[in-house]
Design an enzyme around this catalytic site. Structure first.
Site, PDB file in Angstrom:
ATOM      1  N   GLY A  17      18.761  25.454  27.649  1.00 27.60           N
ATOM      2  CA  GLY A  17      19.362  25.010  28.909  1.00 27.60           C
ATOM      3  C   GLY A  17      20.202  26.113  29.542  1.00 27.60           C
ATOM      4  O   GLY A  17      20.194  27.262  29.086  1.00 27.60           O
ATOM      5  N   TYR A  18      20.912  25.746  30.593  1.00 30.28           N
ATOM      6  CA  TYR A  18      21.709  26.747  31.292  1.00 30.28           C
ATOM      7  C   TYR A  18      22.891  27.222  30.446  1.00 30.28           C
ATOM      8  O   TYR A  18      23.246  28.398  30.465  1.00 30.28           O
ATOM      9  CB  TYR A  18      22.226  26.201  32.623  1.00 30.28           C
ATOM     10  CG  TYR A  18      21.171  26.087  33.689  1.00 30.28           C
ATOM     11  CD1 TYR A  18      20.028  26.878  33.679  1.00 30.28           C
ATOM     12  CD2 TYR A  18      21.331  25.207  34.752  1.00 30.28           C
ATOM     13  CE1 TYR A  18      19.071  26.779  34.668  1.00 30.28           C
ATOM     14  CE2 TYR A  18      20.379  25.109  35.751  1.00 30.28           C
ATOM     15  CZ  TYR A  18      19.253  25.889  35.712  1.00 30.28           C
ATOM     16  OH  TYR A  18      18.313  25.796  36.700  1.00 30.28           O
ATOM     17  N   CYS A 155      33.830  21.145  32.212  1.00 32.19           N
ATOM     18  CA  CYS A 155      34.011  22.151  33.265  1.00 32.19           C
ATOM     19  C   CYS A 155      35.077  21.731  34.270  1.00 32.19           C
ATOM     20  O   CYS A 155      36.043  22.470  34.510  1.00 32.19           O
ATOM     21  CB  CYS A 155      32.685  22.457  33.949  1.00 32.19           C
ATOM     22  SG  CYS A 155      31.800  21.013  34.569  1.00 32.19           S
ATOM     23  N   ASN A 308      31.566  27.401  36.413  1.00 33.36           N
ATOM     24  CA  ASN A 308      31.366  26.225  35.552  1.00 33.36           C
ATOM     25  C   ASN A 308      30.571  26.538  34.287  1.00 33.36           C
ATOM     26  O   ASN A 308      30.767  25.891  33.255  1.00 33.36           O
ATOM     27  CB  ASN A 308      30.676  25.089  36.325  1.00 33.36           C
ATOM     28  CG  ASN A 308      29.335  25.504  36.901  1.00 33.36           C
ATOM     29  OD1 ASN A 308      29.289  26.460  37.686  1.00 33.36           O
ATOM     30  ND2 ASN A 308      28.270  24.820  36.529  1.00 33.36           N
TER      31      ASN A 308
END
Lengths: 345, 345, 345, 345
Positions: A17-18, A155, A308
């Site tokens: 994922g990111y 975040c 974030n």
């Protein structure tokens, strides 16, 4: 393995994922830590650069479907919320004894009432929960000796808690009004209607108004709950927000400046902007939390900005790792020394 | 001249900017009004479509350097703030006797104290000021009989005032916290550092925090002044904002709904979104002001969205023109009847 | 029903997507046509403004799950490619006798060889195919008397064919190199990985290089096939492209200008830009195809730009409807007369 | 000064622009080079982080108005085109004896005919010109022993030349058609109408069609001149382009792959994508040039992508510096070793 000197190997669960991408990127450039295994069940066997093409030529190797090497110094669990408990339990059952950084929300909130209110949840592993420390270093570090498990903050929670923590003993946080906007990378790598380009571009959309789960973390850090309007904006990286408060009589810009400067005097990853609000873009791609403020006619506006995926996730995880492993707090995040542009003469 | 039936001709001063562009576009499609002269000293002699290329094939003719035809029914002055007074004075000196819509801030504020606080200004033409009506139709229409001069509201002011006006008698507006973000078209057609693409894209920037001049208009409409954090966002069109308030004991979502529905029952260009906050994009390119709200645990969040160039400028000007000229309020802004998608059977 | 005069009612099948949205928007503002039923099986019962929120206050009524009123004058089938045949067949089986505009690719290509090469398809309804006319009005209108069925052209095909058609008798089209980029709305309303905001923003991606299906339409119009590199760009609306060719000895900018001016002398929705290439943004939101060109050292570059949802889909469908129903070609697309900005004097 | 080991100090002239910003950023993180003085006449005295806010907390010190320390190992001249000659001359007159990297176009073209055609220029300092080597390392490195002065290539030129150089002996480059789009950072830090957000967002615009000056560099590298359509796109960082060619009979994808793989076998900053075209975003923020290709029916399409500020400017300058100073080519650009994600076991 690389031939560089290493102070430790770090493996990553859910690395496709990111957040996984950012963790791999930061660790690949870390001067003292090395990448171990990168686990992704859905991408197992694929080259890492297939999911993360910007890393071609930087990181080689493939995703594996499970952790096979338990001798690494740390494991970062980048699971989605609700999957962190199971992932950590399984890791411990297999005999893993090293450091764990959990990126999910599962071990952040220890107060049963907050868990109930914001997650509707009785924690399924309360004994394990007690072993986790909430990893907001600027507020809680140095961590208790022997800390091995860190719950990495959310975040929005990171930005809001850092903006409000220095105010908590001076102002009534319950009367503070917070608004913050996040970029599309905060929704993860899977396409959704809210991140569909034609509907995201040029759009702003509020969600979880007054009820966002990150408020539980803010309440934990500051002891009280502000109002919070979260929204999504048309950009990829970064959270930008403001907190509006009444300043008690007798307080002015000097006191506010003192509050922030004292709170963060020893914090290399907080940048203060007295008498102006930080912009979003200068913090994107950096490990900093920028905080600034303006005072006018008895009102205080505090602005905050983070990336974030970095201070709101991956770089904060590495910052926590550095602290647990006895490395400099900013290793891999900033140059080894602040660069001084000047003459030799 | 076109051969369509027309209820009036409208000329535009300072027609080469973004507001001028939108005015020309709206009027070119208006079923009952026709374009007169389009004045721009800097673009005089140029085809209108040179400054406004999307209008090629739609509007012909060239910018002229000054108004030569004083027989038109209305003149819209799209001058920048501070230039409205001189433009209007000159227009009247030349003998013009028709309707005037001034887009600048110059004739909006009648209260000398507000003018002083927000503009640092003693009005240079107080007699003329008295002849202007503040053109927020949902609050002030029908305008007094004989009204010929309208001060068209500011973009932020339109959104905030429409979001707060129905609350003003129920809540303490001075304790309401407003945050709103505007697109880059709000800064006009001239390049500036704050609209330089590499610095605007992916960025959010606050400005005029707690001191924005549009607060003077909000104070005029609601009788009080909220806090206001204005910011710029990375898109071209539209303002999106929220207002956070404490709801007095005993009030809930039903009351809020009643307040808004009663206030705007007869307003075709207000769209209400009970129990959700409006998004920005569905209002971009439209003449509407969208207003929605959420109530939770004693807090009220009102969201609002407008196209800053339309309801925040050009379409509101045409809405005002329609009202002064006796046309349907939405002529040229909406289809002549609400379309009903249905069967013939 | 509205009380306006109408020259016809138009129903839409598959009205919940982006093309449906644009069709509804254009028809809601059309001076001579009225909306009939809007069909969407997946959104049946929902207000139309739920899927298309910008239409709240403009279009009322709900989606229906199938067409019940067969007395309308025209039906536009906005089905996806491959679903057009079945939709049209069913429509005819139920006894519908009016005009049909099919937005899918299914009835565009009549040449079996092109169908085979680009679609790998033997047409399932060749008799029906013969009744459809390819609806590129600037090349094929006036349509044969009695035409009732139109296959509306593809978006890339519209831009490329209009850019190349005037050159086809002068240049070797097989040696022309076309590159064109499209916005994210071209991929439809359903989220996909290629339209996921974090991956689309700041990105350009080629696809179907040298094999894009719209080449079949270009071949049909120009009689030959250029090379074509299609790509997707980080914006919502519009296609922008260029065609590069060698200009035969003896030809210069004047000839090129003559070719285009003669080809499109009677075409109100083509805008020519001699000696410059059109930009994308001035055509977005308009029903035009912009075409411009530059000649240098024996090379010709032709640029073209359209709004993929309008001239590349919905406004071209309405343009075709106007032609079939005997209305002015630009009804509902441009003001009833070109506006002339000028004085009354 | 920092206490890290350094193999050299590097000063920067004209350090307040975007290229200066990237140079400072790369050098601040370089493991073996240190920043010397950062010169900017217009920003002299300002903290470096005022012009480059993302560097707050990373780089300290202020801009100076001229170079005072001539003992540094290298000076990078980030002047605009046309100012490089004067800046270099002055530097040499003051007695500076180290390495010079000139970012302007002034010393790139040695062929008087190309200079005349593309710049309309007789070079004002031909003797000095002869001392400069064109710094495209993948084509020209290792540089001649004793090379001290490098003319750093243009951004479009880097991408196009690297995409075409391996083809030059196999294909007729004069019949290749190149199209490429660049982001807004390519226009520099000063606001202009072409980078005004409302006009850049959602827009594509061609410029210098068939005549762009970077063609002179391409001609120098490949020995011939393709057609080239440059355009600007709505993003900040990166150039993405394609080159379309006819493949001579008998050549297929395997030959093309061999050409590229042989040409760039020893080039760590070229990433090849056989049988697909590279996307733009995975190269943004990296020092790579990505090159891919597709072959179909006798046509070859080569795609290329670079970050215009990095491989198109700053990282290529540091790559050149590394080569001249005897450091590893990728020092400061990639981790010291390719990271291998794997197990310890």
């Amino acid at each position: 393995m690389t031939d560089r000197l290493t102070n430790g190997y770090v493996s990553i669960l859910h690395g496709a994922g990111y957040v996984g991408r950012e963790l791999i990127t930061v660790l690949a450039h870390h001067p003292a830590l090395s990448l171990g295994e990168i686990v992704s069940r859905s991408h197992a066997g694929d080259p890492i650069s297939k999911a993360h093409p910007h890393l071609r030529g930087v990181v080689e190797g493939a995703f594996v479907d499970r952790l096979t090497d338990l001798s690494v110094d740390a494991v970062i669990v980048a699971a989605e919320h609700g999957q962190g408990v199971a992932a950590v339990q399984k890791l411990l059952e297999t005999g893993y004894e090293g450091v764990i950084i959990d990126m999910s929300a599962d071990f952040r909130i220890h107060d049963p009432a907050l868990l109930k209110t914001y997650y509707g949840w009785d924690h399924p592993a309360p004994a394990l929960l007690d072993e986790f420390v909430y990893g907001l270093p600027e507020v809680y570090a140095p961590y208790p000796s022997g800390t091995k498990f860190i719950a990495n903050p959310g975040c929005f929670a990171t930005g809001i808690a850092l903006a409000l923590a220095p105010l908590a003993e001076h102002l009534d946080i319950t009367r503070v009004s917070v608004t913050a906007l996040t970029g599309a990378s905060g929704s993860g790598a899977r396409p959704k209607s809210t991140t569909h380009f034609p509907d995201r571009e040029g759009n702003v959309r509020a969600y979880s108004v007054l009820t966002h789960r990150h408020l539980a973390e803010v309440a934990m850090v500051t002891g009280a709950t502000p109002t919070f309007v979260p929204a999504s904006g048309p950009w990829t990286r970064g959270i930008w927000g403001t907190a509006v408060a009444n300043l008690p009589a007798g307080f002015g810009p000097e006191q506010v400046r003192t509050w922030f400067e004292e709170a963060y005097a020893a914090c290399p990853l907080i940048r203060l902007w007295p008498d102006e609000l930080p912009e979003l873009k200068p913090v994107a791609g950096t490990p900093f939390c920028d905080i600034g403020w303006t005072v006018h006619a008895g009102h205080l506006v505090v602005g905050f900005a983070i990336d974030n995926l970095l201070k709101g996730a991956a770089s904060q995880a590495v910052q926590n790792l550095n602290l647990l492993l006895g490395l400099p707090e900013t290793a891999g995040l900033l140059p080894s020394a602040i660069t001084q542009a000047t003459s030799l003469a």
